[in-house]
Design an enzyme around this catalytic site. Sequence first.
Site, PDB file in Angstrom:
ATOM      1  N   ARG A 141     -21.739   0.305 -40.847  1.00  0.00           N
ATOM      2  CA  ARG A 141     -22.348   1.585 -40.491  1.00  0.00           C
ATOM      3  C   ARG A 141     -22.233   2.551 -41.669  1.00  0.00           C
ATOM      4  NH1 ARG A 141     -25.805   4.163 -37.024  1.00  0.00           N
ATOM      5  NH2 ARG A 141     -25.099   6.298 -36.623  1.00  0.00           N
ATOM      6  N   GLY A 187     -18.443   5.940 -32.552  1.00  0.00           N
ATOM      7  CA  GLY A 187     -19.170   7.165 -32.203  1.00  0.00           C
ATOM      8  C   GLY A 187     -19.915   6.989 -30.890  1.00  0.00           C
ATOM      9  N   ILE A 197      -3.049  -7.540  -5.323  1.00  0.00           N
ATOM     10  CA  ILE A 197      -2.582  -8.906  -5.564  1.00  0.00           C
ATOM     11  C   ILE A 197      -3.608  -9.670  -6.413  1.00  0.00           C
ATOM     12  CG2 ILE A 197      -1.841 -11.072  -4.483  1.00  0.00           C
ATOM     13  CD1 ILE A 197      -0.007  -8.519  -4.032  1.00  0.00           C
ATOM     14  N   ILE A 208     -14.581   5.476 -33.714  1.00  0.00           N
ATOM     15  CA  ILE A 208     -15.197   4.966 -34.946  1.00  0.00           C
ATOM     16  C   ILE A 208     -16.644   4.532 -34.682  1.00  0.00           C
ATOM     17  CG2 ILE A 208     -15.110   3.025 -36.600  1.00  0.00           C
ATOM     18  CD1 ILE A 208     -12.017   3.397 -36.578  1.00  0.00           C
ATOM     19  N   GLN A 240     -12.274   8.811 -45.840  1.00  0.00           N
ATOM     20  CA  GLN A 240     -10.829   8.804 -45.542  1.00  0.00           C
ATOM     21  C   GLN A 240     -10.543   9.035 -44.062  1.00  0.00           C
ATOM     22  OE1 GLN A 240      -8.587  11.340 -48.148  1.00  0.00           O
ATOM     23  NE2 GLN A 240      -8.709   9.889 -49.842  1.00  0.00           N
ATOM     24  N   GLU A 275       2.439  -4.728 -13.459  1.00  0.00           N
ATOM     25  CA  GLU A 275       3.781  -5.283 -13.752  1.00  0.00           C
ATOM     26  C   GLU A 275       4.792  -4.164 -14.036  1.00  0.00           C
ATOM     27  OE1 GLU A 275       4.643  -8.911 -15.263  1.00  0.00           O
ATOM     28  OE2 GLU A 275       2.736  -9.852 -14.748  1.00  0.00           O
ATOM     29  N   PRO A 307       0.816  -1.221   0.000  1.00  0.00           N
ATOM     30  CA  PRO A 307       0.000   0.000   0.000  1.00  0.00           C
ATOM     31  C   PRO A 307       0.853   1.275   0.000  1.00  0.00           C
ATOM     32  CG  PRO A 307      -0.856  -1.562   1.611  1.00  0.00           C
ATOM     33  CD  PRO A 307       0.422  -2.148   1.090  1.00  0.00           C
ATOM     34  N   GLY A 308       2.025   1.217   0.628  1.00  0.00           N
ATOM     35  CA  GLY A 308       2.877   2.411   0.701  1.00  0.00           C
ATOM     36  C   GLY A 308       3.604   2.731  -0.589  1.00  0.00           C
TER      37      GLY A 308
HETATM   38  N1  CAA Z   1      17.806  -8.497 -13.076  1.00  0.00           N
HETATM   39  C1  CAA Z   1      18.694  -8.778 -12.082  1.00  0.00           C
HETATM   40  N2  CAA Z   1      19.085  -7.857 -11.173  1.00  0.00           N
HETATM   41  C2  CAA Z   1      18.555  -6.636 -11.272  1.00  0.00           C
HETATM   42  C3  CAA Z   1      17.624  -6.280 -12.273  1.00  0.00           C
HETATM   43  C4  CAA Z   1      17.264  -7.278 -13.210  1.00  0.00           C
HETATM   44  N3  CAA Z   1      16.402  -7.015 -14.195  1.00  0.00           N
HETATM   45  N4  CAA Z   1      17.276  -4.995 -12.116  1.00  0.00           N
HETATM   46  C5  CAA Z   1      17.964  -4.531 -11.051  1.00  0.00           C
HETATM   47  N5  CAA Z   1      18.734  -5.519 -10.545  1.00  0.00           N
HETATM   48  C6  CAA Z   1      19.659  -5.457  -9.417  1.00  0.00           C
HETATM   49  C7  CAA Z   1      20.722  -4.380  -9.688  1.00  0.00           C
HETATM   50  O1  CAA Z   1      21.821  -4.914 -10.407  1.00  0.00           O
HETATM   51  C8  CAA Z   1      21.095  -3.949  -8.284  1.00  0.00           C
HETATM   52  O2  CAA Z   1      21.935  -4.920  -7.704  1.00  0.00           O
HETATM   53  P1  CAA Z   1      23.386  -4.560  -7.051  1.00  0.00           P
HETATM   54  O3  CAA Z   1      23.139  -3.631  -5.919  1.00  0.00           O
HETATM   55  O4  CAA Z   1      23.937  -5.869  -6.635  1.00  0.00           O
HETATM   56  O5  CAA Z   1      24.164  -3.898  -8.146  1.00  0.00           O
HETATM   57  C9  CAA Z   1      19.783  -4.040  -7.531  1.00  0.00           C
HETATM   58  O6  CAA Z   1      18.973  -4.975  -8.269  1.00  0.00           O
HETATM   59  C10 CAA Z   1      19.059  -2.726  -7.399  1.00  0.00           C
HETATM   60  O7  CAA Z   1      18.806  -2.233  -8.688  1.00  0.00           O
HETATM   61  P2  CAA Z   1      18.415  -0.705  -8.956  1.00  0.00           P
HETATM   62  O8  CAA Z   1      19.413   0.182  -8.293  1.00  0.00           O
HETATM   63  O9  CAA Z   1      18.198  -0.553 -10.424  1.00  0.00           O
HETATM   64  O10 CAA Z   1      17.052  -0.600  -8.151  1.00  0.00           O
HETATM   65  P3  CAA Z   1      16.028   0.610  -7.977  1.00  0.00           P
HETATM   66  O11 CAA Z   1      15.646   0.708  -6.560  1.00  0.00           O
HETATM   67  O12 CAA Z   1      16.572   1.846  -8.640  1.00  0.00           O
HETATM   68  O13 CAA Z   1      14.685   0.072  -8.714  1.00  0.00           O
HETATM   69  C11 CAA Z   1      13.138  -0.350 -10.504  1.00  0.00           C
HETATM   70  C12 CAA Z   1      14.603  -0.383  -9.970  1.00  0.00           C
HETATM   71  C13 CAA Z   1      13.308  -0.776 -11.962  1.00  0.00           C
HETATM   72  C14 CAA Z   1      12.510   1.015 -10.446  1.00  0.00           C
HETATM   73  C15 CAA Z   1      12.285  -1.393  -9.714  1.00  0.00           C
HETATM   74  O14 CAA Z   1      11.993  -0.937  -8.415  1.00  0.00           O
HETATM   75  C16 CAA Z   1      10.979  -1.753 -10.406  1.00  0.00           C
HETATM   76  O15 CAA Z   1      10.958  -2.520 -11.377  1.00  0.00           O
HETATM   77  N6  CAA Z   1       9.816  -1.221  -9.927  1.00  0.00           N
HETATM   78  C17 CAA Z   1       8.511  -1.623 -10.421  1.00  0.00           C
HETATM   79  C18 CAA Z   1       7.993  -2.832  -9.674  1.00  0.00           C
HETATM   80  C19 CAA Z   1       6.931  -3.567 -10.433  1.00  0.00           C
HETATM   81  O16 CAA Z   1       7.021  -3.784 -11.621  1.00  0.00           O
HETATM   82  N7  CAA Z   1       5.899  -4.002  -9.710  1.00  0.00           N
HETATM   83  C20 CAA Z   1       4.838  -4.758 -10.306  1.00  0.00           C
HETATM   84  C21 CAA Z   1       4.434  -5.903  -9.406  1.00  0.00           C
HETATM   85  S1  CAA Z   1       3.551  -7.197 -10.197  1.00  0.00           S
HETATM   86  C22 CAA Z   1       1.986  -6.619 -10.408  1.00  0.00           C
HETATM   87  O17 CAA Z   1       1.803  -5.659 -11.064  1.00  0.00           O
HETATM   88  C23 CAA Z   1       0.858  -7.332  -9.740  1.00  0.00           C
HETATM   89  C24 CAA Z   1       0.045  -8.262 -10.534  1.00  0.00           C
HETATM   90  O18 CAA Z   1      -0.502  -9.207  -9.971  1.00  0.00           O
HETATM   91  C25 CAA Z   1      -0.172  -8.122 -11.973  1.00  0.00           C
END
Ligand code: CAA
Length: 382
Positions: free
Chosen positions: A268, A339, A157, A337, A279, A363, A128-129
């Site tokens: 339509r 309307g 979730i 389209i 067009q 995601e 939530p945060g």
């Molecule tokens: N693969 C492996 N490692 C990765 C990585 C990847 N793709 N991306 C980052 N890392 C690693 C980095 O290498 C780094 O590791 P080290 O410290 O060892 O070097 C570490 O993770 C931290 O990386 P960042 O500094 O890039 O992290 P950040 O805090 O700046 O955040 C972000 C990156 C891309 C913004 C990430 O927080 C993010 O993707 N946020 C979005 C979350 C998201 O997509 N949530 C959706 C949840 S699912 C959903 O929607 C629910 C559902 O049911 C559909």
Amino acid sequence: MVEFSLTEEQRSLQDLARKFAKTEMLPVAAACDREGRFPEDVYRKAWELGLMNLNVPTEFGGSGLSVFDQCLIVEELARACGGMTTSIIANCLALEPILLGGSDEQKKRTLPAFCSSYHLASFCLTEPGGGSDAAALQTRCRRDGDAYVLDGEKCFITNGPHASLYTVFATADPALRHKAISAFFVPRDAEGITPGKDEDKMGHRASSTSTVRFERVRVPVTDRLGAEGDGFALAMQTLDHTRTPIGALATGIAQAALDYAAEYATKRRSFGKPIGEHQAIQIKLANMAQDLHAARLLTWQSAWWIDQGNRGSLESSIAKCYASDAAMRVADDAIQIFGGYGYMKDYPVEKLLRDAKLTQIYEGSNEIQRIVIARELLSRYA
Ligand code: CAA
């Protein structure tokens, strides 16, 4: 060599999904949307046909499909209903951390149950945060002997109230951000888990979305995925694999919007002829077709790239971001389209716009995708 034609096996997967979407999903899609109904009978049938657990290897009883083949199926399902598709593919998202980070013993203990009978699983990262700043999550994991104690709340979730297993990301110390995050799998019957009520959403109304509360939930150390502190990378690697199918889901919504709009344009009439002969409408349809083709090609390219064993952060973010923005534009044009009728709930296109909207948010919002794209890009020039 680049090959765009599908194999016979891929065409039969596509046909299977298309037929299921047409006969089982489409007939109930409007009612489920209107009533916010979770059609568990449809999901059970999808499971029976092998349209769930697409990423689980055959050795554990799953379909063992490549990301590319998953995308073919997801696009077909989403042509009928984006919300149902989200619920059908939620197991792929939730089980991916086990596939990527689980030991053989953990895989054997968790995965076969999903393939031998119908069960749902949920991926619990967002809180939530905050959702975009995943490293800032606050759900705690405190080590206590041979177990961890989980405390916190997850939100948005998918399939939350219906899941029998949760993959949960929790921190030993929020001040350490990603370095202190670990991943766990937690069965629903563990004491202290309370899913919230279904959220009343704008779209994807056939899918279930809720909070899930963890209060002093004891999780054996043997149910941690990977080492302590591996959780954040595992979440990111999971999303690298699952964002491309979201591109396919958005492509399916766009395909449905174009199908409805093009057919309507031939029927339509205005100013004495079918509106498709004006067009103004032709230009819209042409733009929609370009968007759709680009979305599908980017999705296919990303899926292919990941299937070659590459990391795919850049490609999956491009595919998910472009395809979901395209789905919004195409659904919007489809309404235009149609309307006034397009604005009415009696016609199918307004649902497509509401469903497309979520693909720009979940995601990882498209703003996050652009951050990932820019970082990946800049790191190649540094
Ligand atoms: N693969 C492996 N490692 C990765 C990585 C990847 N793709 N991306 C980052 N890392 C690693 C980095 O290498 C780094 O590791 P080290 O410290 O060892 O070097 C570490 O993770 C931290 O990386 P960042 O500094 O890039 O992290 P950040 O805090 O700046 O955040 C972000 C990156 C891309 C913004 C990430 O927080 C993010 O993707 N946020 C979005 C979350 C998201 O997509 N949530 C959706 C949840 S699912 C959903 O929607 C629910 C559902 O049911 C559909």
